[in-house]
Design a protein around this motif. Sequence first.
Motif, PDB file in Angstrom:
ATOM      1  N   HIS A 125       1.338   4.446  -2.811  1.00 19.59           N
ATOM      2  CA  HIS A 125       0.982   5.668  -3.057  1.00 19.59           C
ATOM      3  C   HIS A 125       2.551   6.534  -2.859  1.00 19.59           C
ATOM      4  CE1 HIS A 125       1.052   9.443  -0.296  1.00 19.59           C
ATOM      5  NE2 HIS A 125      -0.409   8.894  -0.101  1.00 19.59           N
ATOM      6  N   MET A 130      -3.655   2.835  -3.725  1.00 19.93           N
ATOM      7  CA  MET A 130      -3.235   1.743  -3.104  1.00 19.93           C
ATOM      8  C   MET A 130      -4.623   1.248  -2.985  1.00 19.93           C
ATOM      9  SD  MET A 130      -2.061   3.871   0.367  1.00 19.93           S
ATOM     10  CE  MET A 130      -3.228   5.440   0.337  1.00 19.93           C
ATOM     11  N   MET A 131      -5.868   2.209  -3.793  1.00 17.33           N
ATOM     12  CA  MET A 131      -7.451   1.097  -3.707  1.00 17.33           C
ATOM     13  C   MET A 131      -7.301  -0.301  -4.736  1.00 17.33           C
ATOM     14  SD  MET A 131      -9.660   1.289  -2.078  1.00 17.33           S
ATOM     15  CE  MET A 131     -11.138   0.748  -2.677  1.00 17.33           C
ATOM     16  N   LEU A 184       0.824  -1.061  -0.419  1.00 24.22           N
ATOM     17  CA  LEU A 184       0.485  -0.259  -0.032  1.00 24.22           C
ATOM     18  C   LEU A 184       0.599   1.393   0.171  1.00 24.22           C
ATOM     19  CD1 LEU A 184      -2.805  -1.070   2.233  1.00 24.22           C
ATOM     20  CD2 LEU A 184      -2.919  -0.810   0.201  1.00 24.22           C
ATOM     21  N   THR A 222      -4.458   7.280  -3.959  1.00 26.49           N
ATOM     22  CA  THR A 222      -5.294   6.771  -3.413  1.00 26.49           C
ATOM     23  C   THR A 222      -6.022   5.707  -3.954  1.00 26.49           C
ATOM     24  OG1 THR A 222      -5.723   8.899  -2.162  1.00 26.49           O
ATOM     25  CG2 THR A 222      -7.502   7.299  -1.844  1.00 26.49           C
ATOM     26  N   LEU A 253      -5.440  -3.290  -2.874  1.00 28.45           N
ATOM     27  CA  LEU A 253      -6.273  -3.277  -2.226  1.00 28.45           C
ATOM     28  C   LEU A 253      -7.406  -4.120  -2.617  1.00 28.45           C
ATOM     29  CD1 LEU A 253      -6.945  -3.356   1.174  1.00 28.45           C
ATOM     30  CD2 LEU A 253      -8.714  -1.837   1.005  1.00 28.45           C
ATOM     31  N   ARG A 267      -5.863  -7.049  -4.154  1.00 32.12           N
ATOM     32  CA  ARG A 267      -6.135  -8.629  -2.602  1.00 32.12           C
ATOM     33  C   ARG A 267      -6.800  -8.896  -2.493  1.00 32.12           C
ATOM     34  NH1 ARG A 267      -4.886 -11.516  -0.856  1.00 32.12           N
ATOM     35  NH2 ARG A 267      -4.562 -12.585   1.110  1.00 32.12           N
TER      36      ARG A 267
END
Lengths: 63, 840
Positions: free
Chosen positions: A31, A43-44, A27, A40, A47, A50
Amino acid sequence: MPEKAEPKSNYDRLLTHLEDGSLAYQLVQAHCDHDTTDPTESMMTVLRERLGQARRSIDGPEA
Amino acid sequence: MTAPRLKSLSVRGFRAYGATEQTLNLPKDIAVVWGPNSKGKTSLAEAFEFLLTGRITRRELTASSQDEFADALRNAHLAAGEEVYVAARIIAADGTAHEIRRVLTGDYGKRQDCTSRLEIDGAAATEDDLARFGITLSQPPLQAPVLAQHTLSYIFSVRPQDRATYFKTLLEVTDLDDLRNDIATMAGELRLPDDPLLTKFDTCAAVPALKPAFAGMLRTIPDLATLTTNFEDAARVLIETAGEKVPDTLEERLASIDRILADRRSKTFPVRGFERKELAGWNPPRPDIWTRIDTYLDERKKIDEETRQLVALFDEALKYPAISVIAEPVDCPLCGTESALTPERVQLIRRHVEDSKKFRTAETSAKSALSQLSASVDALATAVEAALPRYLKMTAAKRREIGFTVARIRELLGDRAAEFVDPWLARVRSIARAGAALRRGTLAAGALVEEYTVGLATALDTEKLHASFSTLATLRATYATAIEAYKAPATALGTALNEVLDAQSDTAGWQDFLDIARQPDTLRAVLIERAARVAVGKELDAALKQIDRAKDQVLNDKFSEYSTLIQAWWERLRPDEPTFFSALQPRKGAKRTIDFKAGLSANPDRSAPKVRDVIAVFSQSQLHCLGLAIFLARAQHEGLGFIVLDDPVLSSDEDYRTHFNSTVLTELLNLPMQVIVLTQDHDTWEELENRYRHLGISNAQLYIETPAEGSIIENTSDALLAKINRAKSLARGGHPDLRKECGIQLRDAGERFCKEMLVNDRCGKGDRAASLTDYDGKTLEWLCPRVDPLLDHDASHPGKLAAFKRTVNNACHDNAPPSNAEMMRACGDIRFLVKDYLCR
């Protein structure tokens, strides 16, 4: 001669204290990605990837 | 890319500086400016600050009231309308040359800040533009790289929790705090939206009879086949609980549960009264139906009633060969009239028969169209009826008889009645009204179609028929809208009521089971989604904890690094002292509170030190020294290209002045960093000139001729001028001792003048070995007679030197020193002679 100040960003410092490959590391790395214009969103993306892995893992070989 | 460097600084009308622009030349490494007290040193330091930030921090840090700085920036003697500015020529980090200029547009007022205009290379600019040249400012309040006495004391005079501001860029990790918060916010993205299937699944898992079958599914999500098997088992258990025979397939078992459930609910309340069917689709009649009816009407107009009745007779007549092919008039076979049938009349009969055939075809088609309209009306009427809930098709008496009453529903729902019954009732009325209107419309349309079908030959009003079906379409749309609006409150009421009924009939969760068991694919997908989100949510929590720990470590690293930097500068300033700076520390439990720790050791090697707060144990000198070390560490850490140090060493601190002049400045220059030192200490000025001559150090002096003229910058290391300037500053002092000291300085200056005159004369005559040292120990008594012949620019000049000598001798001896006026005149005389004869 005094030591020259090391131009290390806080993010670089943070990464040195995180386990390589961990979700936290990924993450922070996303960034700090120089190519990104939206940290942001980067990072999303990590996620979501994942989450996709988790779905496939739970779904099993059938999926 | 290297750090930016200042080439020069020009000041006009700012603070102590007057209307004539004063320029300080700055070499690339080091400059030292000497000036006695009140000659413009601090004004010069503040000029650097004003140039970069547009304000002076002394106002913020030292003024008890900001009113005290009203009109403080503009020189008090400057004429109205004169421009006040500070400008600098710089070499930017990329090697390009630029001019930065800040013009004062409004001085400090009693309750207002000053205003200014920043220009870079003649164009309007902002402080942010300075960064383009590598000039970055620190955090407020001490933004500019200028060290003054008030900034030295600032760090120790503010509250420990406010010290963090000074160290903000060095120790701050708010960017990491923001990052952490961003990541924490992302946890919200993992929250699964409410899904009714999951709610029902969880309800089933809590039903005692279903627990065994569901327990495994809570732990591990099974594949689809296993899920179906689990549902079969669960269905079997429910049916067995009801004491009924268990069918073979899952579908049969679910149907059985459905029936058991309805039966049990009906025992408490006639829930089937809510049953209704979806409103079937219905389309208005196609255009060709109306076309067919219109065609029929057209054909009907062409043939009158009498002809239509005789068509059969004509048809039969034309079947006679004798008639169909006649060329001459023949007798009529029906009535026997002679020669009644002519070829023309037979042709007319043939045309009547032909027209009649088209009419019949159109008539058949019109009957078919009317039949289709009738069927359409019937279908709509049936759909309207089916879409109505059963209770609306009963009479009120019948509803009361079976117990389907609003009062009973309210009773069953108890406290939740209003929540479900009122919205439902509001929609019931709508569908009842819309349904009744549509029903009446279908009856009217049906009757019209029937009427036209029966009286096809005479009646049939297309427009009326068309209007009737248009009305039907409108009424159906209204009904469909009412039905759609009814569904949600009716479903909610039904669900709530079923929950109550199921609880009373010991079938709680059965309906939920039916719902999920009929959608195994969808259920499995949402179970996987939930499990995945829970798993990643846990990973994210763990990641946040790791980041929190790492963030603390980053902060500790930074404190440690910064402590090391400060220690290094401290050691250069005060090496080997038993009391020393130990560390910069965040206070435990209050990260924004910063403490400075000192080590106190009784041993020469500083072993076993006691750690105390520096504020408590350091002397004023040590605190001053620590402030300087902190400033230098910050400047080093921020990679500043230049710093301005205004009297960095207290005049009482001779013990570490040497370390500053040698070790500290050398290390700063090695970084490399351009250093501008302002000092009132003449020895320091001279020492730095000698020590850093190899680096091309620039020496300058400050003095004031008249207050109106303001401070003057003399870019020279000329020792003779320096002596005169020092003497002049002393000459104005009111105390006799100052005037005596002035006399000593002037005597030195006079002797130096005479020696240079003699050396220049000898050099002019070819004596290349002539040197000032040839006249070591010679006084004015010896020198003046030898210089007099050389003062040949004007006959009055030898007299000036003689008067000068008399004044300084009086000042240097034990008798009362000459007056201020005499001393000033002596200063003026020697300065005049120096400028006139030595070309200074």
